[in-house]
Scaffold this motif. Structure first.
Motif, mmCIF file in Angstrom:
data_model
loop_
_atom_site.group_PDB
_atom_site.id
_atom_site.type_symbol
_atom_site.label_atom_id
_atom_site.label_comp_id
_atom_site.label_asym_id
_atom_site.label_seq_id
_atom_site.Cartn_x
_atom_site.Cartn_y
_atom_site.Cartn_z
ATOM 1 N N PHE A 93 0.833 -1.197 0.000
ATOM 2 C CA PHE A 93 0.000 0.000 0.000
ATOM 3 C C PHE A 93 0.873 1.254 0.000
ATOM 4 N N ASP A 94 0.443 2.243 -0.771
ATOM 5 C CA ASP A 94 1.066 3.567 -0.738
ATOM 6 C C ASP A 94 0.434 4.336 0.422
ATOM 7 N N VAL A 95 1.269 4.696 1.418
ATOM 8 C CA VAL A 95 0.764 5.420 2.588
ATOM 9 C C VAL A 95 1.373 6.813 2.653
ATOM 10 N N SER A 96 1.766 7.359 1.495
ATOM 11 C CA SER A 96 2.300 8.727 1.482
ATOM 12 C C SER A 96 1.258 9.711 1.997
ATOM 13 N N ASN A 97 -0.019 9.389 1.800
ATOM 14 C CA ASN A 97 -1.122 10.102 2.456
ATOM 15 C C ASN A 97 -1.770 9.128 3.426
ATOM 16 N N PRO A 98 -1.364 9.163 4.710
ATOM 17 C CA PRO A 98 -1.858 8.156 5.654
ATOM 18 C C PRO A 98 -3.375 8.130 5.793
ATOM 19 N N ALA A 99 -4.033 9.251 5.475
ATOM 20 C CA ALA A 99 -5.485 9.296 5.583
ATOM 21 C C ALA A 99 -6.166 8.561 4.426
ATOM 22 N N ASN A 100 -5.391 8.199 3.411
ATOM 23 C CA ASN A 100 -5.990 7.560 2.239
ATOM 24 C C ASN A 100 -5.029 6.532 1.647
ATOM 25 N N PRO A 101 -4.762 5.450 2.400
ATOM 26 C CA PRO A 101 -3.840 4.439 1.885
ATOM 27 C C PRO A 101 -4.394 3.810 0.603
ATOM 28 N N GLN A 102 -3.510 3.635 -0.367
ATOM 29 C CA GLN A 102 -3.918 3.107 -1.666
ATOM 30 C C GLN A 102 -3.194 1.795 -1.952
ATOM 31 N N TRP A 103 -3.989 0.783 -2.329
ATOM 32 C CA TRP A 103 -3.390 -0.487 -2.738
ATOM 33 C C TRP A 103 -2.574 -0.281 -4.002
ATOM 34 N N VAL A 104 -1.359 -0.806 -3.985
ATOM 35 C CA VAL A 104 -0.458 -0.641 -5.129
ATOM 36 C C VAL A 104 -0.281 -1.950 -5.882
ATOM 37 N N SER A 105 -0.080 -3.026 -5.119
ATOM 38 C CA SER A 105 0.197 -4.310 -5.768
ATOM 39 C C SER A 105 0.087 -5.429 -4.745
ATOM 40 N N GLY A 106 0.165 -6.639 -5.248
ATOM 41 C CA GLY A 106 0.185 -7.811 -4.383
ATOM 42 C C GLY A 106 1.070 -8.885 -4.971
ATOM 43 N N TYR A 107 1.502 -9.785 -4.110
ATOM 44 C CA TYR A 107 2.287 -10.927 -4.562
ATOM 45 C C TYR A 107 1.755 -12.159 -3.848
ATOM 46 N N SER A 108 1.258 -13.100 -4.618
ATOM 47 C CA SER A 108 0.706 -14.322 -4.040
ATOM 48 C C SER A 108 1.829 -15.272 -3.667
ATOM 49 N N THR A 109 1.911 -15.592 -2.385
ATOM 50 C CA THR A 109 2.935 -16.534 -1.934
ATOM 51 C C THR A 109 2.477 -17.981 -2.078
ATOM 52 N N SER A 110 1.214 -18.173 -2.427
ATOM 53 C CA SER A 110 0.616 -19.504 -2.626
ATOM 54 C C SER A 110 0.456 -20.281 -1.326
ATOM 55 N N VAL A 111 0.925 -19.706 -0.247
ATOM 56 C CA VAL A 111 0.786 -20.344 1.058
ATOM 57 C C VAL A 111 0.438 -19.261 2.082
ATOM 58 N N TYR A 112 0.314 -19.655 3.320
ATOM 59 C CA TYR A 112 -0.149 -18.784 4.395
ATOM 60 C C TYR A 112 0.965 -17.836 4.824
ATOM 61 N N ALA A 113 0.890 -16.562 4.413
ATOM 62 C CA ALA A 113 1.923 -15.573 4.729
ATOM 63 C C ALA A 113 1.669 -14.977 6.111
ATOM 64 N N GLU A 114 2.687 -15.000 6.985
ATOM 65 C CA GLU A 114 2.506 -14.534 8.362
ATOM 66 C C GLU A 114 3.334 -13.295 8.681
ATOM 67 N N GLY A 115 4.641 -13.431 8.799
ATOM 68 C CA GLY A 115 5.470 -12.298 9.192
ATOM 69 C C GLY A 115 6.152 -11.651 8.008
ATOM 70 N N VAL A 116 6.547 -10.373 8.179
ATOM 71 C CA VAL A 116 7.245 -9.665 7.105
ATOM 72 C C VAL A 116 8.219 -8.668 7.701
ATOM 73 N N ALA A 117 9.374 -8.550 7.062
ATOM 74 C CA ALA A 117 10.350 -7.501 7.370
ATOM 75 C C ALA A 117 10.838 -6.948 6.042
ATOM 76 N N VAL A 118 11.162 -5.674 6.017
ATOM 77 C CA VAL A 118 11.628 -5.027 4.797
ATOM 78 C C VAL A 118 12.979 -4.381 5.065
ATOM 79 N N SER A 119 13.906 -4.615 4.161
ATOM 80 C CA SER A 119 15.237 -3.997 4.242
ATOM 81 C C SER A 119 15.700 -3.698 2.827
ATOM 82 N N GLY A 120 15.968 -2.404 2.579
ATOM 83 C CA GLY A 120 16.400 -2.020 1.248
ATOM 84 C C GLY A 120 15.347 -2.338 0.203
#
Length: 269
Positions: A202-229
Motif C-alpha cells: 500500500f502507498d501510505v504517502s497520504n496516511p489518511a488515504n492508503p492506496q493499494w499498489v500491488s500484491g504478490y501471491s505466496t501460494s501459502v499462508y503468509a505470516e510475518g514480514v520484514a523489509v530492508s532495502g
C-alpha cells in the motif's frame, strides 16, 4: 540466494524475534522469552530465558529492556542476558499480540481492543495512556512518523494518528482480500502479509488515504514480514522464507526461497 549459516533449538514454538547488539530475543509461546547469543551467527548459543505467565507471542527490545506481548505487556530487564528478570507488567484488557517501542512509548496490537499505548519511560511501572479500538482484530503494529499501522485481520490495514499518544485517532484504512496478519512500513509504503492472499503493498504517502499498489501471491499462508532495502522477507509457515524484490513496489518480483524445515512465524532483518 539465502543460505543457512546456523541455528539454535528453542524449548517451545518460536513465535517472534527481535535482535539487539549480539543477542536475539525469541518469544516461544508457553516457553516464554529465550535469549540467544548470535555474536557468531554460525553457532548461536542459548544463554538465558524468562518464563512468562502467558504464551509469549512477540518481543521488542529497547536499551536494557525486552517488552513481551504475552496476552498482556510484560517488561523484562535483559541488562544481563544470561539472567533476564521481570520488572514490570500491565494488564492490557485484550490480547496483546505484538508490541513496538518508540521513544518512551509502547504500542501494542491488542487483539479485540485494537491499538493500546503505554508510557514506558519508567519500565518498572508502565502506564496506560490511551487506545483506539479498531473494528477488526489487531495482530501486528508498525510505527512510522506520527502514525501507527495496524494489521487488523478482516479489516485489513488501519492507520492511527499517534501524534498525541494519549488520544490516538483513526485517520484511514484499506481492506485486504484476506486477513491482515503482519505489518512492516518502509518509506511511503506499508507491506502487509495477508495470510492466504500473500503480500499486499500500500502507498501510505497520504496516511489518511492508503492506496493499494500491488500484491504478490505466496501460494501459502503468509505470516510475518520484514523489509530492508529493496527486499521484503516474508515467512510462510512450513514453506519457510521467501524473498521478494520490492524495488518497484508496483511490481513485486520473486527473488528466492529458503525452506527452513519448520513452521516460520516471524522474521527480523
Amino acid at each position: 540466494d539465502p543460505q543457512r549459516v546456523g541455528g539454535c533449538a528453542t524449548p517451545g514454538w518460536a513465535q517472534g524475534v527481535a535482535v539487539s547488539s549480539n543477542y536475539a530475543y525469541v518469544t516461544c509461546s508457553d516457553a516464554g522469552l529465550q535469549v540467544i547469543n548470535v555474536s557468531n551467527p554460525a553457532s548461536p548459543q542459548l544463554v538465558g530465558s524468562y518464563q512468562s505467565l502467558g504464551p509469549a507471542w512477540s518481543v521488542a527490545v529497547s536499551g536494557d529492556y525486552a517488552y513481551v506481548a504475552d496476552g498482556d505487556l510484560v517488561v523484562i530487564d535483559v541488562s544481563n542476558p544470561a539472567n533476564p528478570q521481570w520488572v514490570g507488567y500491565y494488564y492490557t484488557s485484550g490480547s496483546a499480540n505484538d508490541v513496538t517501542i518508540r521513544d518512551n512509548y509502547a504500542y501494542v496490537a491488542n487483539g479485540e481492543t485494537g491499538l493500546q499505548v503505554f508510557d514506558v519511560s519508567n519500565p518498572v511501572n508502565p502506564q496506560w495512556l490511551g487506545g483506539y479500538d479498531t473494528l477488526g482484530y489487531a495482530y501486528s503494529v508498525a510505527v512510522s512518523g506520527n502514525y501507527a499501522y495496524i494489521a487488523d485481520s478482516w479489516e485489513g490495514l488501519q492507520v492511527i494518528d499517534i501524534s498525541n499518544p494519549s488520544n490516538p485517532q483513526w485517520v484511514g484504512g484499506n481492506n485486504t482480500s484476506g486477513s491482515a496478519y503482519g505489518m512492516a512500513v518502509s518509506g511511503d509504503y506499508a507491506y502487509v502479509t495477508d495470510t492466504w492472499s500473500g503480500l499486499q503493498v500500500f502507498d501510505v504517502s497520504n496516511p489518511a488515504n492508503p492506496q493499494w499498489v500491488s500484491g504478490y501471491s505466496t501460494s501459502v499462508y503468509a505470516e510475518g514480514v520484514a523489509v530492508s532495502g529493496d527486499y521484503a522477507y516474508v515467512v510462510n509457515g512450513f514453506e519457510g522464507l521467501r524473498v521478494i524484490d520490492v524495488s518497484d513496489p508496483a511490481e513485486p518480483l520473486w527473488k528466492s526461497d529458503y525452506p527452513t524445515g519448520g513452521a516460520v512465524r516471524s522474521v527480523a532483518v
